[in-house]
Design a protein around this motif. Structure first.
Motif, short mmCIF file in Angstrom:
data_model
loop_
_atom_site.label_atom_id
_atom_site.label_comp_id
_atom_site.label_asym_id
_atom_site.label_seq_id
_atom_site.Cartn_x
_atom_site.Cartn_y
_atom_site.Cartn_z
N LEU A 116 -18.15 24.19 25.53
CA LEU A 116 -18.06 23.14 26.55
C LEU A 116 -16.90 22.21 26.25
O LEU A 116 -16.17 21.81 27.16
CB LEU A 116 -19.38 22.36 26.60
CG LEU A 116 -19.40 21.22 27.60
CD1 LEU A 116 -19.16 21.72 29.01
CD2 LEU A 116 -20.70 20.45 27.53
N LEU A 117 -16.72 21.88 24.95
CA LEU A 117 -15.62 20.99 24.58
C LEU A 117 -14.28 21.65 24.93
O LEU A 117 -13.37 20.99 25.45
CB LEU A 117 -15.68 20.67 23.09
CG LEU A 117 -14.57 19.73 22.60
CD1 LEU A 117 -14.72 18.35 23.20
CD2 LEU A 117 -14.53 19.66 21.09
N LEU A 120 -13.89 21.47 28.75
CA LEU A 120 -13.56 20.10 29.17
C LEU A 120 -12.16 19.73 28.72
O LEU A 120 -11.40 19.10 29.47
CB LEU A 120 -14.57 19.12 28.57
CG LEU A 120 -15.95 19.06 29.20
CD1 LEU A 120 -16.82 18.07 28.45
CD2 LEU A 120 -15.86 18.65 30.66
N ALA A 121 -11.81 20.13 27.50
CA ALA A 121 -10.48 19.80 26.99
C ALA A 121 -9.41 20.40 27.87
O ALA A 121 -8.43 19.74 28.22
CB ALA A 121 -10.34 20.29 25.55
N ILE A 124 -9.29 18.40 31.06
CA ILE A 124 -8.84 17.01 30.96
C ILE A 124 -7.41 16.92 30.42
O ILE A 124 -6.59 16.18 30.94
CB ILE A 124 -9.80 16.21 30.04
CG1 ILE A 124 -11.17 16.07 30.71
CG2 ILE A 124 -9.23 14.83 29.73
CD1 ILE A 124 -12.24 15.52 29.80
N VAL A 125 -7.13 17.71 29.37
CA VAL A 125 -5.84 17.55 28.69
C VAL A 125 -4.70 18.21 29.47
O VAL A 125 -3.64 17.62 29.63
CB VAL A 125 -5.92 18.11 27.25
CG1 VAL A 125 -4.57 18.02 26.57
CG2 VAL A 125 -6.97 17.35 26.44
N ARG A 128 -2.99 16.22 32.23
CA ARG A 128 -2.20 15.09 31.73
C ARG A 128 -0.80 15.52 31.33
O ARG A 128 0.10 14.71 31.24
CB ARG A 128 -2.89 14.45 30.51
CG ARG A 128 -4.25 13.90 30.80
CD ARG A 128 -4.17 12.45 31.26
NE ARG A 128 -5.47 12.01 31.73
CZ ARG A 128 -6.20 11.10 31.11
NH1 ARG A 128 -5.74 10.52 30.02
NH2 ARG A 128 -7.38 10.76 31.57
N TYR A 129 -0.65 16.78 30.99
CA TYR A 129 0.67 17.27 30.60
C TYR A 129 1.33 18.08 31.71
O TYR A 129 2.18 18.91 31.46
CB TYR A 129 0.58 18.06 29.29
CG TYR A 129 0.20 17.18 28.13
CD1 TYR A 129 1.17 16.52 27.38
CD2 TYR A 129 -1.14 16.94 27.83
CE1 TYR A 129 0.83 15.67 26.35
CE2 TYR A 129 -1.50 16.09 26.80
CZ TYR A 129 -0.51 15.46 26.06
OH TYR A 129 -0.86 14.60 25.05
N PHE A 212 -20.34 24.73 35.53
CA PHE A 212 -21.07 23.59 36.11
C PHE A 212 -20.43 22.27 35.72
O PHE A 212 -20.31 21.35 36.53
CB PHE A 212 -22.51 23.67 35.58
CG PHE A 212 -23.40 22.54 36.00
CD1 PHE A 212 -24.02 22.54 37.23
CD2 PHE A 212 -23.63 21.47 35.13
CE1 PHE A 212 -24.86 21.50 37.60
CE2 PHE A 212 -24.46 20.43 35.50
CZ PHE A 212 -25.07 20.45 36.74
N ALA A 213 -19.97 22.19 34.46
CA ALA A 213 -19.48 20.92 33.91
C ALA A 213 -18.22 20.43 34.61
O ALA A 213 -17.99 19.23 34.70
CB ALA A 213 -19.22 21.07 32.42
N LEU B 161 -23.78 16.77 29.49
CA LEU B 161 -23.81 16.88 30.95
C LEU B 161 -25.07 16.26 31.52
O LEU B 161 -25.20 16.12 32.73
CB LEU B 161 -23.74 18.36 31.36
CG LEU B 161 -22.56 19.15 30.83
CD1 LEU B 161 -22.69 20.61 31.21
CD2 LEU B 161 -21.27 18.59 31.39
N THR B 168 -19.31 15.09 22.64
CA THR B 168 -18.52 15.60 23.75
C THR B 168 -18.44 14.57 24.87
O THR B 168 -17.37 14.38 25.47
CB THR B 168 -19.11 16.92 24.26
OG1 THR B 168 -19.05 17.86 23.18
CG2 THR B 168 -18.32 17.47 25.42
N PHE B 171 -15.92 11.96 23.92
CA PHE B 171 -14.56 12.42 24.23
C PHE B 171 -14.28 12.26 25.72
O PHE B 171 -13.26 11.71 26.14
CB PHE B 171 -14.42 13.88 23.80
CG PHE B 171 -13.22 14.59 24.37
CD1 PHE B 171 -11.94 14.26 23.94
CD2 PHE B 171 -13.36 15.58 25.33
CE1 PHE B 171 -10.83 14.90 24.47
CE2 PHE B 171 -12.26 16.23 25.85
CZ PHE B 171 -10.99 15.89 25.43
N THR B 181 -4.70 11.77 25.45
CA THR B 181 -5.89 12.62 25.39
C THR B 181 -5.87 13.56 24.19
O THR B 181 -6.90 13.89 23.64
CB THR B 181 -6.04 13.45 26.67
OG1 THR B 181 -4.79 14.08 26.94
CG2 THR B 181 -6.44 12.59 27.83
#
Lengths: 288, 214
Positions: A116-117, A120-121, A124-125, A128-129, A212-213, B161, B168, B171, B181
């Motif tokens: 999940l991390l 998400l990373a 999200i990341v 930004r780039y 889902f996230a 979630l 998480t 973050f 980030t």
């Protein structure tokens, strides 16, 4: 039968005890089901319209498209993870430190992080780039990094599990490292790894619901949307989704087991699968 | 890296919640796994069936779907507990199914002769299981159980979630405030490694202490 290890054929007294035990167990199981049913009834969850909503053709189509999104994500991530994993495994097995060390680091890092991390990373990341991609790409990126690292370990274990004599023999007839790998080691190793690979793919299919996230419209996300228009069927919709996932995954696992059995019949002990199934993420391989 | 050092307390809190969540769930998962595994090897057929059903259901449901069913669905049938409690419930029930399978495959690695010898000197089923088979089985399951703890710690991220503020979600929340980030991601990765690397080392140590060649 595997369980017979613990007890002999039962005598008359043992059989009576088992009968009594069974009766108590049936009563216990019935009591649990009854308690759950009474609670559902009390909260009105058995009202028929809450359940008949599930037969709504629009809802069925809406959810089916969600399931298709899971399949699509699983298929794409699977192919990419297999390729990525193969490169990582070859890198980790390489005799060149310049390949071995980075491959080992990548495998150990991604295996140690939650998927999940990673998803998400990516979501999200990357933007930004300047990498604005569809959510599908973020999901695939996260899944591929993690599953590739896990698959790499399966590949490596499969290759290391081969008898050393195989590669020694092929070197002694003058084959090079590449030829030994390609013609002798990998074909045999793949056979052994296949059931583990497939059970990892079952895990991958489950993990596509992590979409889902980040708002990827897979089954669970669509289910959540559906509870907006079918609020009274909220519990029923989530139950239905759980049942769909469970049925699909059990079918996939059965297929893996069937394949394993077929392999053993076909190749005997030499084709025996690595005994690494059944434990999540297979981090059991280092003992080889 | 200022983004990380300015938010060390947030990372610390997130790490704490992830650790607490993982450890409580792990203890409960071990208990559940133990009970389910003993169901699965029991001579009583309905218990075996119940154990098998449990394992098949919870091993095959995606954790996210289980979370959604519990957190959104169960309040509709009158179960109102905190989000943290829901997370503990879901993670321990899910992991319990895997623990049960690990224990059961451990039992199956114990040589048949061990249980036969125990029975032939007159030990009962319970004595055979608890004095002879399980102590030997536990040694072979150290590694899989350790891996399950690591998997559980990673899976606990899904609680983010469902309104649990752990690593998480820390973050996720911090990236809304800070523009840098990548450092935040590195900080989060380090926090997860703080959990998983020692867990792996402890597993390897325990395994070396108790394992024996068969």
């Amino acid at each position: 039968m595997t369980t017979a290890v613990l007890y002999d054929q039962l005598g008359p007294r043992g059989r009576r005890r088992v009968r009594i035990g069974s009766a108590i167990a049936y009563v216990g199981i019935a009591a649990v089901i009854l308690a759950a049913a009474l609670q559902l009834e009390e909260k009105g969850q058995f009202q028929s319209r809450r359940w008949t909503n599930l037969a709504d053709p629009d809802l069925a189509e809406f959810l089916a498209k969600g399931l298709w999104a899971n399949v699509k994500a699983a298929a794409v991530a699977m192919v990419l993870a297999l390729v990525f994993g193969a490169f990582l495994a070859l890198g980790r097995l390489s005799r060149t430190p310049a390949l071995r060390i980075p491959a080992t680091a990548v495998i150990e890092l991604f295996r140690a992080l939650p998927q999940l991390l990673l998803i998400l990373a990516a979501a999200i990341v990357l933007p930004r780039y300047g990498f604005e991609l569809p959510v599908f790409a973020y999901l695939i990126a996260g899944l591929t990094l993690y599953q590739g690292a896990v698959l790499a370990e399966i590949f490596r274990a499969g290759i290391l599990s081969l008898d050393r004599g195989q590669s020694e023999a092929s070197y002694s007839v003058g084959l090079s490292y590449g030829q030994t790998m390609r013609l002798v080691v990998i074909p045999q190793a793949v056979r052994r790894m296949l059931p583990s690979i497939i059970s990892q793919l079952v895990t991958l299919f489950k993990d596509t619901s992590l979409g889902f996230a980040i708002g990827y419209e897979e089954l669970l996300r669509r289910g959540k949307f559906a509870t907006v228009s079918f609020g009274e069927s909220l519990l029923q919709i989530y139950l239905l989704i759980a049942v769909i996932f469970i049925v699909v995954n059990i079918a996939l696992s059965r297929f893996a087991r069937w394949l394993e059995g077929r392999q053993q019949r076909k190749y005997g002990a030499a084709g025996a699968a690595l005994a690494v199934t059944g434990v999540e993420d297979l981090a059991v391989l280092d003992s080889k | 890296m200022d983004a990380v050092f300015d938010n060390l307390d947030a990372f610390g809190a997130g790490l704490g919640v992830t650790l607490k969540l993982s450890m409580i769930s792990f203890v409960l998962a071990m208990l559940i796994g133990f009970v389910i595994a003993s169901f699965r090897v029991s001579p009583v057929a309905p218990l075996r069936a119940a154990g098998l059903t449990y394992v098949e259901v919870f091993r095959n449901i995606p954790l996210t779907a289980f979370f959604a069913l519990a957190v959104f669905g169960l309040p509709k049938v009158g179960l109102n507990i905190s989000f943290f409690a829901f997370a503990v419930m879901v993670l321990s029930m899910y992991t319990g199914a895997f623990v049960s399978e690990a224990l059961r495959s451990g039992i199956n690695t114990v040589a048949t002769g061990q249980a036969e010898a125990a029975r032939s000197i007159g030990l009962t089923f319970g004595q055979t299981l608890f004095l002879v088979v399980l102590p030997q089985a536990l040694r072979t399951v150290v590694q899989p159980i350790g891996s399950l703890f690591i998997a559980l710690a990673k899976n606990s991220s899904i609680a983010s979630l469902f309104a649990v503020i752990e690593l998480t979600s820390t973050f996720d929340l911090l990236t809304d405030q800070e523009s840098a980030t990548l450092p935040l991601l590195l900080g989060t990765i380090v926090c997860y490694l703080i959990i998983t690397l020692p867990a792996g080392a402890v597993t390897a140590y325990v395994e070396r202490r108790v394992a024996f060649k068969r």
